[in-house]
Scaffold this motif. Structure first.
Motif, PDB file in Angstrom:
ATOM      1  N   MET A 105       0.833  -1.201   0.000  1.00 45.75           N
ATOM      2  CA  MET A 105       0.000   0.000   0.000  1.00 45.75           C
ATOM      3  C   MET A 105       0.869   1.253   0.000  1.00 45.75           C
ATOM      4  O   MET A 105       0.614   2.212  -0.735  1.00 45.75           O
ATOM      5  CB  MET A 105      -0.927  -0.002   1.218  1.00 45.75           C
ATOM      6  CG  MET A 105      -1.859   1.203   1.281  1.00 45.75           C
ATOM      7  SD  MET A 105      -3.001   1.097   2.663  1.00 45.75           S
ATOM      8  CE  MET A 105      -1.877   1.267   4.047  1.00 45.75           C
ATOM      9  N   LYS A 106       1.908   1.257   0.818  1.00 42.09           N
ATOM     10  CA  LYS A 106       2.797   2.412   0.872  1.00 42.09           C
ATOM     11  C   LYS A 106       3.461   2.665  -0.471  1.00 42.09           C
ATOM     12  O   LYS A 106       3.585   3.805  -0.921  1.00 42.09           O
ATOM     13  CB  LYS A 106       3.864   2.197   1.947  1.00 42.09           C
ATOM     14  CG  LYS A 106       3.337   2.263   3.379  1.00 42.09           C
ATOM     15  CD  LYS A 106       4.471   2.039   4.360  1.00 42.09           C
ATOM     16  CE  LYS A 106       3.982   2.122   5.803  1.00 42.09           C
ATOM     17  NZ  LYS A 106       5.080   1.869   6.771  1.00 42.09           N
ATOM     18  N   GLN A 107       3.873   1.590  -1.130  1.00 42.12           N
ATOM     19  CA  GLN A 107       4.539   1.730  -2.418  1.00 42.12           C
ATOM     20  C   GLN A 107       3.597   2.312  -3.460  1.00 42.12           C
ATOM     21  O   GLN A 107       3.995   3.153  -4.273  1.00 42.12           O
ATOM     22  CB  GLN A 107       5.069   0.377  -2.884  1.00 42.12           C
ATOM     23  CG  GLN A 107       5.855   0.453  -4.192  1.00 42.12           C
ATOM     24  CD  GLN A 107       6.408  -0.907  -4.592  1.00 42.12           C
ATOM     25  OE1 GLN A 107       6.162  -1.900  -3.926  1.00 42.12           O
ATOM     26  NE2 GLN A 107       7.153  -0.937  -5.677  1.00 42.12           N
ATOM     27  N   LEU A 108       2.344   1.883  -3.442  1.00 47.94           N
ATOM     28  CA  LEU A 108       1.368   2.390  -4.403  1.00 47.94           C
ATOM     29  C   LEU A 108       1.160   3.887  -4.226  1.00 47.94           C
ATOM     30  O   LEU A 108       1.203   4.661  -5.186  1.00 47.94           O
ATOM     31  CB  LEU A 108       0.045   1.646  -4.250  1.00 47.94           C
ATOM     32  CG  LEU A 108      -1.105   2.153  -5.135  1.00 47.94           C
ATOM     33  CD1 LEU A 108      -0.765   1.973  -6.599  1.00 47.94           C
ATOM     34  CD2 LEU A 108      -2.386   1.419  -4.791  1.00 47.94           C
ATOM     35  N   PHE A 109       0.964   4.329  -2.983  1.00 48.30           N
ATOM     36  CA  PHE A 109       0.699   5.743  -2.757  1.00 48.30           C
ATOM     37  C   PHE A 109       1.951   6.584  -2.977  1.00 48.30           C
ATOM     38  O   PHE A 109       1.862   7.744  -3.375  1.00 48.30           O
ATOM     39  CB  PHE A 109       0.140   5.964  -1.345  1.00 48.30           C
ATOM     40  CG  PHE A 109      -1.335   5.717  -1.279  1.00 48.30           C
ATOM     41  CD1 PHE A 109      -2.233   6.739  -1.477  1.00 48.30           C
ATOM     42  CD2 PHE A 109      -1.837   4.442  -1.074  1.00 48.30           C
ATOM     43  CE1 PHE A 109      -3.597   6.519  -1.445  1.00 48.30           C
ATOM     44  CE2 PHE A 109      -3.196   4.200  -1.038  1.00 48.30           C
ATOM     45  CZ  PHE A 109      -4.092   5.246  -1.227  1.00 48.30           C
ATOM     46  N   ARG A 110       3.115   6.019  -2.755  1.00 50.89           N
ATOM     47  CA  ARG A 110       4.341   6.729  -3.062  1.00 50.89           C
ATOM     48  C   ARG A 110       4.454   6.964  -4.566  1.00 50.89           C
ATOM     49  O   ARG A 110       4.914   8.013  -5.025  1.00 50.89           O
ATOM     50  CB  ARG A 110       5.542   5.928  -2.554  1.00 50.89           C
ATOM     51  CG  ARG A 110       6.856   6.716  -2.584  1.00 50.89           C
ATOM     52  CD  ARG A 110       7.996   5.891  -2.018  1.00 50.89           C
ATOM     53  NE  ARG A 110       7.730   5.495  -0.639  1.00 50.89           N
ATOM     54  CZ  ARG A 110       7.598   4.227  -0.228  1.00 50.89           C
ATOM     55  NH1 ARG A 110       7.706   3.241  -1.116  1.00 50.89           N
ATOM     56  NH2 ARG A 110       7.367   3.944   1.032  1.00 50.89           N
ATOM     57  N   THR A 111       3.992   5.971  -5.339  1.00 53.32           N
ATOM     58  CA  THR A 111       4.022   6.115  -6.794  1.00 53.32           C
ATOM     59  C   THR A 111       3.073   7.219  -7.250  1.00 53.32           C
ATOM     60  O   THR A 111       3.390   8.003  -8.147  1.00 53.32           O
ATOM     61  CB  THR A 111       3.632   4.779  -7.470  1.00 53.32           C
ATOM     62  OG1 THR A 111       4.536   3.776  -7.042  1.00 53.32           O
ATOM     63  CG2 THR A 111       3.677   4.909  -8.977  1.00 53.32           C
TER      64      THR A 111
END
Length: 266
Positions: free
Chosen positions: A253-259
């Motif tokens: 989830m963190k990676q998605l929102f960072r993207t």
């Protein structure tokens, strides 16, 4: 694109829809139970195998089910989606949709509408700068030697760039330079404008008077700031993903929102 008969289209549509809905590879028994196709699992498996050979489906090594490929999603969007969206898609457009948006506002509103319709993140990408056509440029003197260049393309997209000059120029001089560039390069592709400016600066440096030479130099600097990268990216409704997707772990989830935050990665 391969020609698909109605049976192939129905099964491909089912795989795409149920894979999006369930988030897992789709098998023949899932299609038989959830859809109204009315075919046996064996028949569905045969069609899915044929779709895989045609490049529309693939299957993970750890599963007997299949998932759509890029080609499968593209066929779904181009040939199947309008059949299932129908009136819902048309009625989703608000009555107060602005009729005279700028291109940037239209893309922003389109990504917002897409997010509203799907309950996912809506993404709209402006054309790459290298694909745009020169329409108009204007120079604004902000303070001594600091110039704001406002570039407008034929498709209505506006790009601003700020740069420093070696010497100060008056507003009148800036207006004359912009007029020359607008008359000389209007309706030309942006890469062509860049090439012609550089060529004219090299070939006719001695023949141009001071004003035209400065106009070309100013145009060169403005065009350099346009670059050849991707167009502006508009993202709306990223938080909708939280209610629609079950993440395997917090890191995903963190990676998605960072993207989403670092739009250039998209």
């Amino acid at each position: 694109m391969d020609a698909l008969n109605d049976r192939f289209k129905d099964i491909l549509n089912s795989v795409v829809v149920y894979h999006i809905r369930l988030g897992v590879p789709i098998g023949s028994r899932t299609i038989m139970k959830l859809s109204e196709i009315g075919l046996s699992p064996a028949t569905i498996r045969n069609v899915m195998a044929a779709l895989e050979e045609l490049g529309y489906l693939t299957h993970p090594h750890t599963s007997a089910g299949r998932v759509p490929t890029d080609k499968g999603y593209r066929f779904y969007v181009d040939s199947l989606l309008h059949d299932v969206m129908g009136q819902h898609r048309r009625s989703a457009v608000p009555a107060d949709w602005p009729g005279r948006d700028s291109a940037a506002d239209a893309l922003q509103n389109a990504s917002r509408l897409l997010s509203r319709m799907t309950h996912y993140a809506g993404v709209a990408l402006a054309p790459r700068l290298s694909q745009r056509t020169f329409k108009h440029i204007e120079f604004v003197r902000l303070r001594a030697r600091q110039i704001l260049a406002i570039f407008v393309s034929e498709d209505g997209l506006i790009h601003h760039s700020l740069f420093e000059l070696d010497r100060d120029l008056a507003d009148r001089e800036l207006a004359q330079m912009a007029d020359y560039l607008n008359q000389r390069f209007a309706h030309l592709p942006l890469p062509t404008v860049k090439q012609q400016i550089l060529r004219e600066m090299r070939e006719a440096k001695e023949r141009y008077d001071s004003l035209l030479g400065q106009a070309l130099e100013l145009g060169r600097q403005a065009m350099e700031t346009q670059g050849d990268g991707g167009g502006e990216l508009y993202v709306e409704g990223a938080t909708n993903m939280l209610s629609e997707i079950t993440f395997a772990d917090l890191d995903e989830m963190k990676q998605l929102f960072r993207t989403f935050e670092e739009k250039y990665r998209l």
